[in-house]
Enzyme design. Structure first.
Site, PDB file in Angstrom:
ATOM      1  N   MET A 335       0.825  -1.204   0.000  1.00 48.59           N
ATOM      2  CA  MET A 335       0.000   0.000   0.000  1.00 48.59           C
ATOM      3  C   MET A 335       0.858   1.253   0.000  1.00 48.59           C
ATOM      4  O   MET A 335       0.599   2.202  -0.756  1.00 48.59           O
ATOM      5  CB  MET A 335      -0.935  -0.004   1.201  1.00 48.59           C
ATOM      6  CG  MET A 335      -2.050  -1.009   1.132  1.00 48.59           C
ATOM      7  SD  MET A 335      -3.208  -0.700  -0.231  1.00 48.59           S
ATOM      8  CE  MET A 335      -4.014   0.801   0.340  1.00 48.59           C
ATOM      9  N   VAL A 411       1.389   1.787   7.811  1.00 43.69           N
ATOM     10  CA  VAL A 411       2.089   0.708   8.499  1.00 43.69           C
ATOM     11  C   VAL A 411       1.092  -0.374   8.891  1.00 43.69           C
ATOM     12  O   VAL A 411      -0.095  -0.295   8.585  1.00 43.69           O
ATOM     13  CB  VAL A 411       2.853   1.239   9.734  1.00 43.69           C
ATOM     14  CG1 VAL A 411       3.888   2.275   9.300  1.00 43.69           C
ATOM     15  CG2 VAL A 411       1.905   1.836  10.764  1.00 43.69           C
ATOM     16  N   VAL A 412       1.578  -1.390   9.579  1.00 40.47           N
ATOM     17  CA  VAL A 412       0.753  -2.531   9.952  1.00 40.47           C
ATOM     18  C   VAL A 412      -0.475  -2.089  10.744  1.00 40.47           C
ATOM     19  O   VAL A 412      -0.433  -1.105  11.496  1.00 40.47           O
ATOM     20  CB  VAL A 412       1.601  -3.538  10.765  1.00 40.47           C
ATOM     21  CG1 VAL A 412       2.071  -2.922  12.077  1.00 40.47           C
ATOM     22  CG2 VAL A 412       0.850  -4.829  11.003  1.00 40.47           C
ATOM     23  N   GLU A 413      -1.585  -2.811  10.560  1.00 39.75           N
ATOM     24  CA  GLU A 413      -2.868  -2.436  11.165  1.00 39.75           C
ATOM     25  C   GLU A 413      -2.910  -2.840  12.642  1.00 39.75           C
ATOM     26  O   GLU A 413      -3.703  -3.696  13.058  1.00 39.75           O
ATOM     27  CB  GLU A 413      -4.009  -3.103  10.377  1.00 39.75           C
ATOM     28  CG  GLU A 413      -5.378  -2.514  10.642  1.00 39.75           C
ATOM     29  CD  GLU A 413      -5.651  -1.203   9.913  1.00 39.75           C
ATOM     30  OE1 GLU A 413      -6.804  -0.763   9.941  1.00 39.75           O
ATOM     31  OE2 GLU A 413      -4.728  -0.627   9.311  1.00 39.75           O
ATOM     32  N   LYS A 418       0.595   2.285  15.053  1.00 43.61           N
ATOM     33  CA  LYS A 418       0.158   3.495  14.353  1.00 43.61           C
ATOM     34  C   LYS A 418       0.270   4.719  15.262  1.00 43.61           C
ATOM     35  O   LYS A 418       0.659   5.812  14.809  1.00 43.61           O
ATOM     36  CB  LYS A 418      -1.276   3.319  13.842  1.00 43.61           C
ATOM     37  CG  LYS A 418      -1.393   2.335  12.678  1.00 43.61           C
ATOM     38  CD  LYS A 418      -2.814   2.271  12.153  1.00 43.61           C
ATOM     39  CE  LYS A 418      -2.947   1.299  10.986  1.00 43.61           C
ATOM     40  NZ  LYS A 418      -2.269   1.765   9.758  1.00 43.61           N
ATOM     41  N   SER A 439      -7.803   0.860   7.691  1.00 46.31           N
ATOM     42  CA  SER A 439      -9.028   0.392   7.057  1.00 46.31           C
ATOM     43  C   SER A 439     -10.155   0.183   8.056  1.00 46.31           C
ATOM     44  O   SER A 439     -11.303   0.008   7.658  1.00 46.31           O
ATOM     45  CB  SER A 439      -8.768  -0.931   6.323  1.00 46.31           C
ATOM     46  OG  SER A 439      -8.306  -1.922   7.230  1.00 46.31           O
ATOM     47  N   HIS A 460      -8.373   6.498   3.687  1.00 47.87           N
ATOM     48  CA  HIS A 460      -8.357   5.062   3.434  1.00 47.87           C
ATOM     49  C   HIS A 460      -8.370   4.798   1.930  1.00 47.87           C
ATOM     50  O   HIS A 460      -9.414   4.897   1.271  1.00 47.87           O
ATOM     51  CB  HIS A 460      -9.560   4.391   4.111  1.00 47.87           C
ATOM     52  CG  HIS A 460      -9.623   2.920   3.876  1.00 47.87           C
ATOM     53  ND1 HIS A 460     -10.808   2.216   3.878  1.00 47.87           N
ATOM     54  CD2 HIS A 460      -8.646   2.000   3.617  1.00 47.87           C
ATOM     55  CE1 HIS A 460     -10.552   0.943   3.628  1.00 47.87           C
ATOM     56  NE2 HIS A 460      -9.258   0.796   3.465  1.00 47.87           N
ATOM     57  N   ASN A 463      -7.037  -1.136  -2.297  1.00 47.50           N
ATOM     58  CA  ASN A 463      -6.047  -1.900  -3.045  1.00 47.50           C
ATOM     59  C   ASN A 463      -6.709  -2.592  -4.253  1.00 47.50           C
ATOM     60  O   ASN A 463      -7.772  -3.208  -4.090  1.00 47.50           O
ATOM     61  CB  ASN A 463      -5.416  -2.946  -2.108  1.00 47.50           C
ATOM     62  CG  ASN A 463      -4.191  -3.608  -2.697  1.00 47.50           C
ATOM     63  OD1 ASN A 463      -3.465  -3.005  -3.475  1.00 47.50           O
ATOM     64  ND2 ASN A 463      -3.971  -4.859  -2.355  1.00 47.50           N
ATOM     65  N   GLU A 472     -11.866   6.763   1.218  1.00 45.02           N
ATOM     66  CA  GLU A 472     -12.717   7.145   2.335  1.00 45.02           C
ATOM     67  C   GLU A 472     -11.976   8.214   3.154  1.00 45.02           C
ATOM     68  O   GLU A 472     -10.880   7.966   3.654  1.00 45.02           O
ATOM     69  CB  GLU A 472     -13.036   5.935   3.223  1.00 45.02           C
ATOM     70  CG  GLU A 472     -13.984   4.945   2.578  1.00 45.02           C
ATOM     71  CD  GLU A 472     -14.319   3.774   3.502  1.00 45.02           C
ATOM     72  OE1 GLU A 472     -15.486   3.365   3.545  1.00 45.02           O
ATOM     73  OE2 GLU A 472     -13.392   3.273   4.172  1.00 45.02           O
ATOM     74  N   ASN A 510     -15.734  -1.458   4.398  1.00 45.96           N
ATOM     75  CA  ASN A 510     -15.380  -2.712   5.071  1.00 45.96           C
ATOM     76  C   ASN A 510     -16.473  -3.167   6.020  1.00 45.96           C
ATOM     77  O   ASN A 510     -16.660  -4.368   6.242  1.00 45.96           O
ATOM     78  CB  ASN A 510     -14.060  -2.559   5.816  1.00 45.96           C
ATOM     79  CG  ASN A 510     -12.873  -2.604   4.870  1.00 45.96           C
ATOM     80  OD1 ASN A 510     -12.996  -3.038   3.738  1.00 45.96           O
ATOM     81  ND2 ASN A 510     -11.729  -2.140   5.321  1.00 45.96           N
TER      82      ASN A 510
END
Length: 718
Positions: A335, A411-413, A418, A439, A460, A463, A472, A510
């Site tokens: 991403m 970065v990682v969710e 974050k 997301s 947001h 992908n 978003e 989502n």
């Protein structure tokens, strides 16, 4: 001499210069682009009568049609005028009237030149096609196209007649049937443009071109066809093969859902060799037929919603934005690398940061590959792709962040990660707006611990970033107008469509996707075959089935998202055990080549037969309607919850976001427009029955129950 318009609101001006050249200027007041409105066409018709008189009196030697707006010629017909047409007869009459006016330009007894500097689409292109010559700027934004099939119609002001005559049948089909526009170099190559000139000298070069035309040094354009094209287009057997191939390709690409491409092919094929009057009449008749179809009305609606979304913020709020001259992306994964490429592709300098050199190198390679593919597809030249890649700066620290106006973290969710990244970014770029590409996580929670949480919002991206048009834009409870406007405008500048959503779990797309995927998993658990489930939704028009989509997302990601949503929103998001069972079997989906489908070289093949060993697959037939209704009605139900909780502005935002975010079939007009066509009472009754048979996850939302009781609809039926 200058001649003011009788009605200045139409934006049409006319003057004659000292060399007896007439200049018609299109400059629609109060709009950033020129549109062909019914009022403007009437004004143009009046002006043409005057021009015919002046030509007869020897006062004009040539006529130039150009734009008074920077970077645009004419963007097409006003879509509101299309939406207002009540039926086929009115659409046919509107087409015939536009043809009549444009053919008057074609019949003028002096040379006519369209001077195209910027976007030229739809009716604007048809206007240019009725001129004798077209001079085009090499501006990066210059595009010439006929995108009407994307509205479920075909060119109705003579495009199907004039374009094949000018550039040849194959080239014309390539533009009309796909809706793809031609860049200046291609326009020149196929004979659509007589001359391409530098944008910086466009006015002077146009004047020089007009002088050459008047002096007789420029011949009228003719199709520039290769030998193979001439063989196909100028023999009856060749044309039959050409049109048969075009129909096969259009049928495969439209999957039978969109009638406009095939109708356009039929009109062009039937018009070959006909008198022009008959060919124009065929086009108008076809336009009338298509404009009255449900598919066209739905596609026009989606287009109108996308235009409305661009105006979702008031001019006063938008004026508070911080101009973004340089941005940064933290996290060089798929991403992050794609967002950096998107910025560079739109000529925005960007810093791509990661803490690991290998990860950073991978992100830079990903960005370079996306730019290479764009160059190969003709979006821009190879040299230009290299210049754009040079706008991306790789970094392992925050040293380059001092002059950054906006930071996107990708970065990682994980919330703590974050939060830490945002605190570091604030220290490194104290004046920047901070955007999270989360997301599902709370934007307000991400802002905790950040100095000035008012500068934090969510952006947001979806992908693959370079293909998905939706962003978003998430406003947290502490996000300021300035930060919101900055992120919103950035999305527009990057060529995306922003939809404003509230800071609620899963935001919108989502959140609605969760029940849809969950129900598909439950159908697998109940024994329905994978191919049958996916086939039922693909037959509905979804770009891929829900189980193939789960493969694309990855079962680890899907499982994490499902748990987060269930914790935040309750039992109706309780996950089907299918995801856990796939993970237990070592299946991550496409990323490790093991999912519901088999993968070879990253490409999906058929259904993996070993999946049947994990679940109780039955031989009993499962009705496609039952599969579709269980999955889609749960999505409709969750949309009702989201609307009542004011996650978005209303049903229109739901429909637009799902079309742009997950590829909900545009020809159905959106999820809630489709729900209205089924009937809210019908859906409510079905959900009630499903709840009794399968559990409370189907229990109708309070808003849906009230709507069913009062015979209400989600959307305006017009």
């Amino acid at each position: 001499m200058d001649r003011p318009s009788p009605d200045p609101d139409t934006g049409l001006r006319f003057r004659i210069d000292a060399d007896h050249v007439g200049w018609v200027t299109f400059d629609l007041p109060g709009s950033s682009v020129n549109l062909l409105t019914p009022e403007l066409l009437r004004e143009l018709d009046i002006l043409l009568s005057e021009l015919e008189s002046r030509i007869a009196n020897g006062q004009l030697l040539a006529l130039v049609l150009h734009s008074g707006k920077e970077g645009t010629f004419i963007a097409g017909v006003d879509v509101e005028a299309i939406a207002a047409l009540p039926g086929a007869a009115e659409a046919r009459a509107a087409s015939a009237e536009g043809q009549r006016v444009f053919r008057r330009i074609e019949r003028l007894r002096v040379p006519t030149i369209a001077a195209i500097d910027g976007v030229c689409m739809g009716g604007g292109t048809e206007l240019a096609l009725h001129c004798d010559h077209r001079i085009v700027s090499d501006r990066d934004s210059t595009r010439i196209g006929l995108p009407e099939v994307r509205l479920g119609i075909l060119p109705g002001f003579g495009g199907t007649v004039r374009l094949p005559a000018l550039v040849g049948i194959q080239n014309a089909l390539g533009m009309i049937v796909t809706g793809r526009a031609a860049r200046p170099a291609r326009a020149r190559r196929i004979g659509l443009a007589d001359r391409v000139v530098p944008a910086g000298r466009f006015h002077d070069e146009t004047a020089r071109f007009v002088h050459d035309v008047v002096a007789g040094h420029i011949d009228r354009a003719a199709p520039r066809l290769r030998f193979a094209q001439r063989l196909l287009e100028r023999t009856a057997p060749g044309r039959r093969l050409l049109f048969r191939t075009a129909r096969q390709r259009a049928t495969a690409e439209s999957k039978g859902f969109y009638p406009a491409p095939l109708k356009a092919i039929d009109v062009i094929a039937t018009s070959i060799g006909r008198r022009p009057d008959d060919a124009y009449e065929l086009e108008a008749e076809a336009l009338g037929t298509l404009a009255a179809t449900d598919e066209s009305r739905s596609l026009v609606r989606v287009f109108r919603l996308s235009q409305q979304a661009r105006r979702a913020l008031s001019p006063e709020v938008l004026a508070e934005r911080r101009p973004v001259g340089r941005m940064a992306v933290i996290g060089a994964g798929v991403m992050g690398g794609a967002i950096a490429e998107l910025a560079a592709a739109n000529d925005l300098p960007v810093v791509l940061k990661d803490i690991d050199q290998d990860a950073l190198d991978s992100g830079l390679r990903h960005a370079a590959e996306l730019l290479r593919k764009a160059s190969a597809a003709g979006v821009f030249g190879e040299a230009e792709a290299g210049l754009k890649f040079a706008l991306i700066t790789g970094a392992l620290d925050y040293e380059e962040f001092g002059e950054v106006d906006l930071v996107v973290e990708a970065v990682v969710e994980r919330l703590p990660v974050k939060q830490q990244v945002m605190r570091e970014a604030r220290s490194a770029a104290p004046g920047a707006v901070l955007a999270s590409n989360t997301s599902a996580l709370s934007v307000d929670a991400i802002a905790d611990g950040v100095d000035r949480p008012d500068t934090v919002l969510g952006l947001h991206f979806f992908n693959p970033v370079h293909k998905m048009p939706l962003v978003e834009v998430v406003r947290g409870p502490r996000t300021s107008n300035r930060s919101l406007a900055t992120g919103f405008r950035l999305a527009l500048d990057l060529g995306k469509t922003p939809v404003l959503v509230a800071d609620r779990p899963g935001f919108l797309v989502n959140r609605l996707l969760g029940p849809y995927l969950d129900e598909a998993g439950r159908l697998v658990e109940a024994g329905a075959p994978v191919a049958v489930i996916d086939g039922a939704l693909e037959a509905f028009g979804m770009p891929m089935g829900p189980l193939r989509l789960l493969d694309e997302i990855g079962f680890d990601v899907a499982g994490h998202a499902s748990r987060e949503m269930a914790a935040a929103l309750g039992d109706r998001f309780g996950s089907a055990t299918v995801v856990e069972r796939m993970l237990e079997d070592g299946r991550l989906g496409k990323k490790n080549g093991r999912g519901f489908y088999r993968y070879e070289g990253g490409r999906s093949r058929d259904v993996d037969p070993t999946v049947a060993q994990l679940f109780r697959v039955t031989d009993e037939p499962v009705p496609g309607d039952d599969i579709r209704h269980r999955c889609l009605f749960r999505m409709v139900n969750e949309a009702a919850y989201a609307i009542e909780e004011e996650v978005i502005g209303g049903p229109d935002d739901v429909d637009l976001a799902l079309v742009l975010g997950i590829g909900f079939p545009p020809f159905r007009g959106g999820l809630l427009r489709w729900a209205d066509s089924i009937g809210i009472d019908t859906i409510h009754s079905a959900l009630t029955a499903y709840a009794a048979a399968h559990g409370d996850r189907f229990a109708p939302a309070p808003l849906l129950a009230r709507m069913a009781a009062h015979n209400q609809m989600f959307t305006d039926s017009t």
